[in-house]
Design an enzyme around this catalytic site. Structure first.
Site, PDB file in Angstrom:
ATOM      1  CE  LYS A  53      -3.709   2.624   1.107  1.00 38.60           C
ATOM      2  NZ  LYS A  53      -4.353   2.438   2.415  1.00 38.60           N
ATOM      3  CB  SER A  55       1.284   8.052  -1.352  1.00 37.62           C
ATOM      4  OG  SER A  55       0.699   9.189  -1.944  1.00 37.62           O
ATOM      5  CB  THR A 112      -2.256  11.670  -2.342  1.00 37.49           C
ATOM      6  OG1 THR A 112      -1.979  10.488  -3.092  1.00 37.49           O
ATOM      7  CG2 THR A 112      -3.390  12.429  -3.004  1.00 37.49           C
ATOM      8  CB  ALA A 113      -1.258  14.513   2.138  1.00 38.69           C
ATOM      9  CG  HIS A 156      -3.862   8.153   8.111  1.00 34.40           C
ATOM     10  ND1 HIS A 156      -4.301   7.661   6.906  1.00 34.40           N
ATOM     11  CD2 HIS A 156      -2.523   7.921   8.127  1.00 34.40           C
ATOM     12  CE1 HIS A 156      -3.285   7.158   6.228  1.00 34.40           C
ATOM     13  NE2 HIS A 156      -2.200   7.307   6.934  1.00 34.40           N
TER      14      HIS A 156
END
Length: 280
Positions: A53, A55, A112-113, A156
């Site tokens: 997993k 980004s 992504t943030a 999150h």
């Protein structure tokens, strides 16, 4: 099969069934639990596990070795990263110009943030922000509260807990992205080595998602074991927000969102240009 994902409730909820041998025909998982910045680095190193997993922002660097699995990840609406500042915001709406030349903590420069933050700041912060400080996501709010940085970019469960740190919302980057594009926000992606049976991995992942929805109480102990001292209520809210239709299948809107984000970021020089054929 070796896999790496975060200990966050959405990931443990999604992979609970597969991790516990509840998916017929799926191989046993050897799991590494790690923060997204760590898994991004593992994928980029070329020495990462078979499945990770990461980004979506890290995809352009790894697509030659890894393929995007069209399920299991995190996209959605109303679930974007937040930019937070200390104390009470006096200006309503808050003035982003206050971040000009300031120190901002972020969870990763390949997240992504961070891409959303840079794209937003290019429009909203005159002259741009100052120093970028990379911190583990759970250290960002304390750093803002204690004055070590001027603002923090959080992800999150921080969406639900930031008021308890005495912090205020500068902007919701998810709302900004959705208003600007009409698309969901691509946050976390499941990837697998291209040498593997990608259709099988996608099917096992999708079955694990479907099992989690069909048996929501089955994963509770596993989720809470890894939930980093979150309350059950916050863990449930986290899952409800990040595990949705796009987790089961990206679909056309999901692929459009990923393409839009990475193309915009490439135009700004934040990521390498991607070849669309490698996304599907």
């Amino acid at each position: 099969m070796k896999i790496a994902f975060s200990p966050c409730p959405n990931d443990t909820f999604v992979f609970h069934a597969w991790a516990h041998g509840l998916i017929p025909g799926a191989p046993r998982l050897d799991i590494t639990y790690a923060d997204i910045d760590v898994t991004n680095g593992l994928a980029a190193s070329g020495k990462g596990p078979e499945v990770l997993k990461i980004s979506y922002a890290a995809l352009p660097w790894v697509l030659s070795d890894y393929a995007l699995i069209p399920c299991g990840g995190a996209l959605g609406r109303g679930c974007g990263p937040l930019v937070l500042t200390a104390g009470q915001e006096t200006a309503q709406p808050p003035d982003p110009a206050r971040l000009s030349g300031r120190r901002v903590a972020v969870p990763s420069e390949r997240s992504t943030a961070y891409l959303l933050f840079r794209l937003w700041a290019a429009q909203a912060v005159p002259g741009g922000v100052g120093e970028i400080v990379v911190l583990p996501f759970d250290k960002i709010m304390p750093a803002v509260r204690d004055g070590e940085v001027d603002a923090g970019l959080v992800i999150h469960e921080a969406r639900f807990t930031y008021p308890s740190y005495g912090l205020s919302l500068m902007t919701d980057l998810g709302s900004w992205w959705e208003q600007d594009t009409g698309l969901p926000i691509p946050l976390g992606a499941i990837i697998a080595r291209r040498s593997l049976d990608l259709e099988a991995i996608a099917e096992w992942t999708r079955q694990s998602v479907q099992y989690a929805w069909a048996h929501p109480d089955s994963s509770r102990e596993y989720v809470m074991k890894h939930a980093q001292e979150l309350s059950p209520e916050v863990a449930d809210a986290h899952i409800k927000l990040y595990v949705n239709q796009y987790t089961e299948s990206l679909g056309d809107d999901g692929y459009a969102a990923v393409t839009a984000l990475l193309n915009r970021a490439a135009e700004e020089g934040l990521v390498p240009e991607i070849q669309p054929v490698l996304l599907r």
